[in-house]
Design a protein around this motif. Sequence first.
Motif, mmCIF file in Angstrom:
data_model
loop_
_atom_site.group_PDB
_atom_site.id
_atom_site.type_symbol
_atom_site.label_atom_id
_atom_site.label_comp_id
_atom_site.label_asym_id
_atom_site.label_seq_id
_atom_site.Cartn_x
_atom_site.Cartn_y
_atom_site.Cartn_z
ATOM 1 N N PRO A 69 1.033 -0.948 0.350
ATOM 2 C CA PRO A 69 0.186 0.289 -0.138
ATOM 3 C C PRO A 69 1.024 1.339 -0.155
ATOM 4 C CG PRO A 69 -0.939 -1.458 1.482
ATOM 5 C CD PRO A 69 0.707 -1.966 1.623
ATOM 6 N N ILE A 70 2.064 1.290 0.841
ATOM 7 C CA ILE A 70 2.496 2.112 0.336
ATOM 8 C C ILE A 70 3.634 3.245 -0.463
ATOM 9 C CG2 ILE A 70 5.338 3.171 1.351
ATOM 10 C CD1 ILE A 70 4.501 2.054 4.277
ATOM 11 N N ALA A 71 3.444 1.809 -1.551
ATOM 12 C CA ALA A 71 4.309 1.901 -2.413
ATOM 13 C C ALA A 71 3.438 2.418 -3.392
ATOM 14 C CB ALA A 71 4.264 0.908 -3.388
ATOM 15 N N ARG A 72 1.936 3.165 -3.520
ATOM 16 C CA ARG A 72 0.708 3.106 -4.764
ATOM 17 C C ARG A 72 0.816 4.672 -4.498
ATOM 18 N NH1 ARG A 72 -4.502 0.466 -4.374
ATOM 19 N NH2 ARG A 72 -4.951 1.720 -6.531
ATOM 20 N N LEU A 73 0.925 4.869 -2.563
ATOM 21 C CA LEU A 73 1.103 6.702 -1.838
ATOM 22 C C LEU A 73 2.112 7.606 -2.969
ATOM 23 C CD1 LEU A 73 1.165 5.735 1.976
ATOM 24 C CD2 LEU A 73 -0.219 6.147 -0.230
ATOM 25 N N THR A 74 0.903 8.492 -3.598
ATOM 26 C CA THR A 74 1.895 9.828 -4.050
ATOM 27 C C THR A 74 1.981 11.159 -3.160
ATOM 28 O OG1 THR A 74 0.159 10.255 -4.788
ATOM 29 C CG2 THR A 74 1.313 8.815 -6.249
ATOM 30 N N GLY A 75 3.424 11.240 -3.120
ATOM 31 C CA GLY A 75 3.505 12.804 -2.695
ATOM 32 C C GLY A 75 3.660 12.936 -1.204
ATOM 33 N N LEU A 76 4.077 11.700 -1.316
ATOM 34 C CA LEU A 76 4.777 12.075 0.674
ATOM 35 C C LEU A 76 5.654 12.432 0.701
ATOM 36 C CD1 LEU A 76 4.821 7.442 1.802
ATOM 37 C CD2 LEU A 76 3.805 9.409 2.692
ATOM 38 N N SER A 77 5.865 13.240 2.195
ATOM 39 C CA SER A 77 7.049 14.255 2.391
ATOM 40 C C SER A 77 8.295 13.236 2.654
ATOM 41 C CB SER A 77 6.041 15.197 3.741
ATOM 42 O OG SER A 77 7.061 15.919 4.008
ATOM 43 N N PHE A 78 7.524 12.550 3.957
ATOM 44 C CA PHE A 78 8.796 11.596 4.074
ATOM 45 C C PHE A 78 8.476 10.276 4.741
ATOM 46 C CE2 PHE A 78 6.830 13.602 8.657
ATOM 47 C CZ PHE A 78 7.116 12.846 9.123
ATOM 48 N N ALA A 79 9.659 9.056 5.055
ATOM 49 C CA ALA A 79 9.188 7.895 5.539
ATOM 50 C C ALA A 79 10.294 7.559 6.372
ATOM 51 C CB ALA A 79 9.366 6.535 4.780
ATOM 52 N N GLU A 80 9.497 7.165 7.911
ATOM 53 C CA GLU A 80 10.351 6.441 9.036
ATOM 54 C C GLU A 80 10.643 5.829 9.278
ATOM 55 O OE1 GLU A 80 9.713 8.509 13.161
ATOM 56 O OE2 GLU A 80 8.921 6.193 13.533
ATOM 57 N N VAL A 81 11.715 4.715 9.207
ATOM 58 C CA VAL A 81 12.386 3.132 9.504
ATOM 59 C C VAL A 81 12.971 3.402 10.757
ATOM 60 C CG1 VAL A 81 13.260 1.704 8.121
ATOM 61 C CG2 VAL A 81 12.581 3.365 6.703
ATOM 62 N N VAL A 82 12.281 1.963 11.631
ATOM 63 C CA VAL A 82 12.917 1.073 12.222
ATOM 64 C C VAL A 82 14.597 1.538 12.249
ATOM 65 C CG1 VAL A 82 12.466 -0.008 14.588
ATOM 66 C CG2 VAL A 82 11.066 1.276 13.253
#
Length: 309
Positions: free
Chosen positions: A32-45
């Motif tokens: 689902p995340i791969a289908r998002l557009t215009g994300l500002s950023f992603a946080e990874v543990v």
Amino acid sequence: MAEAAAAAVVVGSGGLLSPGLGIGWRSGLAGPIARLTGLSFAEVVAENLHDHGHGIDVPAPLQELIDGGLTAVAHGISLSLGSAAEVDQTRLAHLRSAGEAINAPLVSEHIAFVRSGGEVPAGAPHADLLEAGHLLPVPRNQDSLLVLAANVRQAQAGLGVPLALEPIAALAEWPDNSMTEGRFLSELLDRTSALLVLDVANVYANAVNNGREPLAALLEFPLERIAYCHIAGGQVLDGLYQDTHQEPVPVEVLELAAELVRVAGPLPLMLERDGNFPPEPAFFAELDSIADAAGMPRVTPGAAARGAG
């Protein structure tokens, strides 16, 4: 007031992350995340990024997002900055390596302790190092400030990029707390020049569990030091609000996020979802509800056609 606070936030965060909606990247949500557009950023543990002897392995779906221009942040959960012992250099090196592997402009950790003790002496009949397995709150007093400030400065010296600190959610207060959370944070950040990860859900949980008004508690925080913000779901269990990250974000937390943006101006704000992942339509609907509450553009498929509402 709102304009002044917004200007201060920009100065505090240094423009490291752009305002807008982000996501906590989890392998169970990679599709689902791969289908998002215009994300500002992603946080990874950071502890979910592993080194198998040839450097940090970045999962292919995450690497594709980074290669496509998405900014990623490494988020640590095991430094135990509130412990009396010095910062574990192996864990610190891993946090730095994780940040470097994803080209993070900053990394973050928690204002908490997760272990006590030190190295086990040779021949000791028992282990002197105790791991809690959870993020535990530190007492809000001058002694804790001294320990935290020293450990934060040690961590900063070994990271190479700015460090942002996240106050945690707790079910109870230490009886010897001598400061509010807002004052404690302000003093810690003043002593270290660290930035703030403001978790709106944590503010709500702590206020509700300790009989405070959530917005009043929020406005005591050093909003001018915000690097980015979390928002997450939880539920009431045994009379206490528990920040589980496994339920939808409640209306009250959405409303608090809206108040934060009204006071502080546009911010980088991300959803944390750590388990009980919903079907894709429900996941997208939750992201839309956060975007709408914060007055941000939606990032879900078909958002432009649906419009905000």
